[in-house]
Design an enzyme around this catalytic site. Structure first.
Site, PDB file in Angstrom:
ATOM      1  N   ARG A 258      16.511 -39.227  88.329  1.00 12.96           N
ATOM      2  CA  ARG A 258      15.735 -38.319  87.478  1.00 12.96           C
ATOM      3  C   ARG A 258      16.517 -37.013  87.392  1.00 12.96           C
ATOM      4  O   ARG A 258      16.533 -36.246  88.350  1.00 12.96           O
ATOM      5  CB  ARG A 258      14.364 -38.089  88.120  1.00 12.96           C
ATOM      6  CG  ARG A 258      13.306 -37.537  87.186  1.00 12.96           C
ATOM      7  CD  ARG A 258      12.100 -37.023  87.990  1.00 12.96           C
ATOM      8  NE  ARG A 258      12.444 -35.807  88.681  1.00 12.96           N
ATOM      9  CZ  ARG A 258      11.897 -35.404  89.826  1.00 12.96           C
ATOM     10  NH1 ARG A 258      10.987 -36.144  90.438  1.00 12.96           N
ATOM     11  NH2 ARG A 258      12.260 -34.271  90.386  1.00 12.96           N
ATOM     12  N   HIS A 262      10.417 -33.065  87.960  1.00 14.63           N
ATOM     13  CA  HIS A 262       9.370 -34.073  87.717  1.00 14.63           C
ATOM     14  C   HIS A 262       8.733 -33.868  86.344  1.00 14.63           C
ATOM     15  O   HIS A 262       8.618 -34.787  85.546  1.00 14.63           O
ATOM     16  CB  HIS A 262       8.321 -33.997  88.815  1.00 14.63           C
ATOM     17  CG  HIS A 262       7.137 -34.875  88.585  1.00 14.63           C
ATOM     18  ND1 HIS A 262       7.227 -36.243  88.568  1.00 14.63           N
ATOM     19  CD2 HIS A 262       5.835 -34.578  88.355  1.00 14.63           C
ATOM     20  CE1 HIS A 262       6.028 -36.763  88.332  1.00 14.63           C
ATOM     21  NE2 HIS A 262       5.169 -35.773  88.196  1.00 14.63           N
ATOM     22  N   TYR A 271      13.524 -28.780  96.385  1.00 14.52           N
ATOM     23  CA  TYR A 271      13.665 -29.947  97.259  1.00 14.52           C
ATOM     24  C   TYR A 271      14.947 -30.755  97.078  1.00 14.52           C
ATOM     25  O   TYR A 271      15.108 -31.789  97.703  1.00 14.52           O
ATOM     26  CB  TYR A 271      12.454 -30.874  97.122  1.00 14.52           C
ATOM     27  CG  TYR A 271      12.116 -31.277  95.699  1.00 14.52           C
ATOM     28  CD1 TYR A 271      12.803 -32.306  95.067  1.00 14.52           C
ATOM     29  CD2 TYR A 271      11.106 -30.625  94.990  1.00 14.52           C
ATOM     30  CE1 TYR A 271      12.510 -32.677  93.769  1.00 14.52           C
ATOM     31  CE2 TYR A 271      10.794 -30.984  93.685  1.00 14.52           C
ATOM     32  CZ  TYR A 271      11.495 -32.003  93.082  1.00 14.52           C
ATOM     33  OH  TYR A 271      11.202 -32.375  91.803  1.00 14.52           O
TER      34      TYR A 271
HETATM   35  C1  LIG Z   1      -2.718 -42.862  92.248  1.00 12.94           C
HETATM   36  C2  LIG Z   1      -1.913 -41.633  91.971  1.00 12.94           C
HETATM   37  N1  LIG Z   1      -1.569 -40.833  92.984  1.00 12.94           N
HETATM   38  C3  LIG Z   1      -0.893 -39.687  92.756  1.00 12.94           C
HETATM   39  C4  LIG Z   1      -0.519 -39.319  91.493  1.00 12.94           C
HETATM   40  C5  LIG Z   1       0.202 -37.993  91.248  1.00 12.94           C
HETATM   41  N2  LIG Z   1       1.589 -38.241  90.836  1.00 12.94           N
HETATM   42  C6  LIG Z   1       1.932 -38.275  89.537  1.00 12.94           C
HETATM   43  S1  LIG Z   1       3.547 -38.705  89.319  1.00 12.94           S
HETATM   44  C7  LIG Z   1       3.791 -38.851  90.978  1.00 12.94           C
HETATM   45  C8  LIG Z   1       5.123 -39.321  91.486  1.00 12.94           C
HETATM   46  C9  LIG Z   1       5.468 -40.679  90.952  1.00 12.94           C
HETATM   47  O1  LIG Z   1       6.739 -41.064  91.376  1.00 12.94           O
HETATM   48  P1  LIG Z   1       7.430 -42.378  90.814  1.00 12.94           P
HETATM   49  O2  LIG Z   1       6.496 -43.527  90.923  1.00 12.94           O
HETATM   50  O3  LIG Z   1       8.732 -42.512  91.509  1.00 12.94           O
HETATM   51  O4  LIG Z   1       7.631 -42.144  89.269  1.00 12.94           O
HETATM   52  P2  LIG Z   1       8.514 -41.033  88.533  1.00 12.94           P
HETATM   53  O5  LIG Z   1       7.639 -39.839  88.325  1.00 12.94           O
HETATM   54  O6  LIG Z   1       9.687 -40.760  89.403  1.00 12.94           O
HETATM   55  O7  LIG Z   1       8.893 -41.653  87.237  1.00 12.94           O
HETATM   56  C10 LIG Z   1       2.641 -38.521  91.678  1.00 12.94           C
HETATM   57  C11 LIG Z   1       2.521 -38.499  93.146  1.00 12.94           C
HETATM   58  C12 LIG Z   1      -0.897 -40.192  90.459  1.00 12.94           C
HETATM   59  N3  LIG Z   1      -0.583 -39.930  89.176  1.00 12.94           N
HETATM   60  N4  LIG Z   1      -1.579 -41.330  90.720  1.00 12.94           N
END
Ligand SMILES: Cc1ncc(C[n+]2csc(CCOP(=O)(O)OP(=O)(O)O)c2C)c(N)n1
Ligand SMILES: Cc1ncc(C[n+]2csc(CCOP(=O)(O)OP(=O)(O)O)c2C)c(N)n1
Ligand SMILES: [Mg+2]
Ligand SMILES: [Mg+2]
Lengths: 358, 331, 331, 358
Positions: A258, A262, A271
């Site tokens: 990425r 975020h 971080y």
């Molecule tokens: C059930 C749930 N828990 C927490 C979140 C908050 N949240 C949104 S994105 C994220 C990180 C997701 O990481 P990843 O699966 O690696 O996807 P990326 O954002 O890197 O594409 C979090 C913790 C959420 N959307 N849904």
């Protein structure tokens, strides 16, 4: 026992090295045709431009939030290209570029992130499920929908996109298991971009690679260099075919990164090191594919220019869309809660109507 | 035809499977075994594994998979084996089942039924006796119904399966084996309507599911005390049938709501709040509740102390400030 | 010292970590990043990864793991990143966190805090704005608190961490950034006590969390209408402080409950039901509710139509049958 | 990459064949000492007798429900024996024999199933978590508790018991992942008895064996013949040592069979053939160990008689315990909901007290 055949390649499948030269860890996959690769390139250019534009408009307050796809274009474009018209895509909030590559209009893609409505397109017509924020939950929907299509004798496939972090959720496990038990025609495509917001992959999993999970479900699995569009397309094409042929689901993990924070609301400098990001910028999937296609004489400078110009036109349409403020009807809040509004909702609707008229 | 509630539900599933080949029944042990309460008894044998089948043991999986199946044109009827074992599916239910139509502005509808055997009174060990209705009724987008009679079990389940909206279908376990005259042609009230099960003029008892029978028993016992008790069976917990309930309470001027679930923040609070708002000036006394205690569901040998019974309901009726009322002629 | 609610929470966590080395803070992104709302900002840097750390992304995992840690003598303070993302942990919360003490007849206690940023008003996309308090308050064994002010954020979080019972700690997101004078020595009411935030004699506004500020604003605006509004901030949703609330409503004779969550089956229903029961003869009008609409939380651009605001509360106060009341001397 | 070392043996580890003769698929594990095996035998005799007695008393209505351990005695006894005094056990409803082997009294073990209270023993004193019915949830508690002990520098280990069906739950996945990421000293011990109530393993998972899940978490894993007490003990001893030595969690799957119905309330003839059950009765773990110990001259007839006699005495104490009707105080309902009863509970307690006195 043939269980070991379910294991992924020991190293990620790769057709093109970082510098654009040929790599030969093909893992037995055939190389996608040149025309498809060129199409992938075109869509990656378009997607990248879209992403840059959306990010810029976010800074101007035109979007509530935008999770950038920068660095993941090879994965997202390949995911869209691997699908036929009748196939379904189950994207997350991060996968706007996949939706663009699937042919959705900018306004449709950005409705959610702009804050106008929960989903800007018609999932039935586009065969794209609403972008999903509750992590991993959509993987079950994909498995169920794939099984539904299988039952009706449609030879369509579902591709579920998911991030590395979300693989830790219980729903991911349940989805893999249901898919494997029902032999549903679904491909789980993990974009391991090494971060879940701020949490690095090392804190997310102790596995050497997420693709090693497949064998525990009796599911074929693979890992691929996610910044090598040729490899991602080769692996996904094969996975989709496997699923379509009734041989069961496939788990594919793409190793990528990425590049941006975020979302626009995040500050990634808190971080991670700038050097790490810089290193991954070098591994740019778009550059890599461009070099490869040029090396192979599959792409002319004139085409590069044309694709860039088309992307500019597209970016303009993104700007136009987001600069227009659509009319939103507050009374629509009561639509589509149930097939017919309940008496209680009718009363609440009347009250809001009176309030708006006052 | 005399039949139990479990059999009536079985008949409803069979008739729905017959009438609409998009209907599918699945969940844990619903296939060959016929479910731990035998509600799906014989269905796999008669309709084939294709229409009624076992899944892996994962409730979020079952519900999430059903969401996908519904998106793909089927009408899944899934079973959660016991009330507390639906909790793993809570995210799928609240964030997807309840919202998919809304999220897609009607492009996708979600005609599915989540059957949940619920509540206690059967000597079940911990986690097998929760009354979880309040969690679902507070979630917009869900319909929540619960039958108090075998006839309603048949009627409501048929309605639920035909509903274009997702329905949480709460089956009162302790009534599964009660026998009753049932007709397998639907004739009852619409799914979202309450019914007056017994007419009376002094006080309205509002009940649902497992407590309907208790309320009717109480009404009989109350005759000895000189109270003529009206019993309303809500049937549909969400949406709520204000018209039927309000008309009754306006007539009687007194009301008691009964349920098994813990009282605090329970469904009964909603009933009290809305009835009070709508009938304030007709009420001789506050609307009272007789509910489960505000404790985790007890071990089997103590459960009778948890549950509303005739005595507790009578005691509560007695607290409805009868002395404050002008004595009604003839009373 | 002037500080935001987010900073007050941060200070509470730091002071708790300092005072008791059994306290641990963990969850998604709470470590290096300091949480998506920066509530844990700098804590890992200052207390070490040992005391405040990131976990894998799995809410049921976080809560279940914390249950084990608490069984092993720690006092975990975990964060669910947003309200709707606590739902995957629903089974662990209802079947274990709430019940472990009871299941083991006190042999195991479960001193843990589940922090949940909740409610809307911040332009969040779907699933980021749920007001989920009713799901927790209906579950015996849990304490549920929510601060309406930065001072309470500090005080209540300290209390929650010291509580021998598990606490669901609901943080009103829209208040995170509001600044206020706060003292970091605890001086407030006990955790389970409501407080009267503003005295008034005509009507009691009962609010909590994100709506406390709105209630106070309404009270100011109500002066123009000639209403002297009392505002009660519940602070503790479970247990409920009957004494404080009842005393207020008995004095004013009128009450309105305000919350963001959908009204149907919402927490406000419980407040209405118990206040009505306890104050029936002092009430000039039914206790009314101003709540969120009974629809899924809307997209950001429409959320203002969902949420209670000063106008809606004033309109509701106006419906409290003022005409029916004997005019009070001086009014 | 050493990922393949995380995979289980290709066939289940086995020291003793069904007929009691030596088998030599030891998978590199050392053979437990004779004295331990004899102890295992003694406890299996005791456990078997306990189980038979509990089943009989259930028919007489003395228990609300009883899930039998018949056929799984090797697994349950080995799980208890593999633990030291300071180690923790996290059992399910099925694992009464493990609790007996751990030294709990019949009354303590059966309180839950008798319907007197949710848990009949003190988990802190016995280091046994309450028997868990919400499936797979306890695996997370075990991981958390193991991590807690690790943090405090105790070298104790937690063993979490779980059935084949429950491995499909999301919590199992999350527990494995948390344990692996935190390198918690916990052993996940799956008793794959081939049924989840009526659902056979084939419908539960498409994996060749559940032990193949470990590699997807970066966790060591093993599969073992669950009816070979020698093998189960060998594998669990090693797994516990691995965890205790700080090398991380281990996943162990034992292949066994549920001889009885799910519980007394279940009718297994509805979903499985008598022949299948008969076949597995032949594979009786107790007989097998007895033959083995006799073959090896580790067990004398006099000892067999003595263990059987001790088991009879134990059975009598089971009967005595269950025939006595303990006094239960209805007012205890209000104890232990919170550390102190709330004002609301005090009022409800007073009301119940008045009711009981009326
Ligand atoms: C059930 C749930 N828990 C927490 C979140 C908050 N949240 C949104 S994105 C994220 C990180 C997701 O990481 P990843 O699966 O690696 O996807 P990326 O954002 O890197 O594409 C979090 C913790 C959420 N959307 N849904
Ligand atoms: C979360 C949850 N869902 C459903 C149940 C109901 N249930 C009790 S035991 C059981 C089967 C468990 O099978 P398995 O894990 O193989 O364990 P076994 O009974 O064979 O020991 C089911 C479905 C439950 N207790 N918990
Ligand atoms: Mg990621
Ligand atoms: Mg099993």
């Amino acid at each position: 026992m043939a269980v070991e055949t379910l294991l992924p390649s020991a190293a990620p499948v790769r057709f093109v090295a970082e510098d654009g030269s040929r790599a030969d860890h093909h893992g037995g996959y055939g190389e996608p045709a040149g025309a498809r690769l060129k199409d992938a390139y075109r869509l990656m250019v378009l997607g990248r431009r879209f992403d840059v534009q959306a990010t810029a408009l976010t800074k101007q307050g035109r979007l509530a939030v935008y999770p950038s796809s920068a660095g993941q274009e090879a994965c997202q474009v390949a995911a869209a290209l691997a699908l036929g018209e009748r196939d379904w895509l189950f994207p997350t909030y991060r996968d706007s570029v996949a939706l663009v590559a699937r042919g959705l209009k900018p306004g449709e893609v950005l409705t959610l992130l702009r804050g106008d409505a929960h989903c800007g397109y018609n999932p039935v017509e586009t065969r794209v499920a609403p972008q999903c924020t509750p992590l991993a939950t959509q993987t079950l929907h994909a498995a169920g929908l794939a099984h539904a299509m299988q039952r009706r004798g449609e030879d369509a496939v579902a591709v579920a996109l998911i991030g590395d972090g979300a693989t830790s959720e219980g729903d991911f496990h349940e989805a893999l298991n249901f898919a494997a038990v029902f032999k549903a025609p679904v491909v789980f495509f993990v974009q391991n971009n090494r971060f879940a917001i701020s949490v690095p992959f090392e804190k997310q999993s102790a596995a050497a690679a997420l693709a090693y999970k497949g064998i525990g479900y009796g599911m074929r699995s693979e890992q691929v260099d996610g910044n090598d569009a040729v490899a991602v397309l080769a692996v996904l094409d094969d996975a989709v075919k496997h699923a379509r042929d009734g041989k069961g689901p496939v788990l594919v993990e793409a190793h990528t990164y990425r590049i941006d924070a975020h979302t626009n609301a995040d500050d990634a400098t808190r971080y991670r090191d700038a050097e790490e990001v810089a290193k991954w910028r070098e591994a740019d999937p778009l550059k890599r594919l461009e070099t490869h296609l040029k090396n192979e004489n599959l792409l002319q400078d004139s085409e590069i220019e044309r694709f860039a110009a088309d992307a500019e036109v597209f970016a303009q349409s993104v700007r136009d869309t987001l600069n227009a403020e659509p009319e939103l009807d507050p009374l629509s809040l009561f639509d589509h809660v149930y097939a017919e509004p309940t008496r209680q909702l009718q009363r609440q609707r009347a009250a809001l109507e009176a309030e708006l008229e006052a | 035809m005399t039949t139990t509630m479990a059999q009536a539900l079985n008949a409803a599933l069979r008739d729905a499977l017959k009438d609409d080949d998009r209907v599918l029944v699945f969940g844990e042990d619903v296939g060959t075994l016929g479910g731990v309460f035998r509600v799906t008894d014989g269905i796999t044998a008669d309709f084939g594994e294709d229409r009624c089948f076992d899944t892996p043991l994962a409730e979020s999986g079952i519900v999430g998979f059903a969401v996908g199946m519904a998106m793909g044109g089927f009408r899944p009827v899934v079973e959660m084996q016991f009330d507390a074992f639906a909790y793993p599916a809570f995210e799928q239910i609240t964030s997807h089942v309840a919202k998919l139509r809304n999220r897609t502005r009607g492009a996708l509808e979600l005609p599915m039924v989540i059957r949940i055997p619920y509540a206690g009174g059967i000597g079940g060990v911990e986690h097998h006796c929760d009354s979880s209705e309040a969690y679902y009724t507070h979630t917009p987008g869900l319909r929540v119904v619960t039958p108090g009679t075998a006839q309603d079990a048949y009627d409501l389940l048929r309605d639920a399966i035909e509903s274009p909206d997702p329905v949480v279908f709460l089956e009162p376990k302790c009534r599964y084996w009660s026998s009753e005259e049932v007709s397998f042609t639907r004739s009852g009230a619409a799914m979202d309507r309450a019914v007056v099960r017994r007419h009376g003029k002094d006080v309205t008892l509002i009940a649902y599911g497992p407590m309907v029978a208790t309320a009717l028993e109480t009404a009989e016992a109350a005759k000895d005390e000189g109270w003529d008790v009206e019993v309303v069976d809500l049937r549909s917990l969400s949406p709520f049938d204000d018209e039927t309930v309000t008309a009754s309470v306006r007539r009687t001027g007194r009301a008691v709501v009964v349920h098994e679930a813990a009282g605090f923040g329970g469904y009964g609070a909603e009933v009290v709040a809305r009835v009070t708002e709508q009938c304030f000036h007709q009420l001789h006394a506050p609307v009272l509740r007789v509910t489960g205690l505000d404790v985790p569901y007890p071990a089997p040998k103590l459960e009778r102390h948890m549950l509303p019974d005739v005595d507790r309901i009578l005691d509560t009726i007695a607290r409805l400030q009868w002395a404050d009322t002008p004595v009604v002629a003839g009373a």
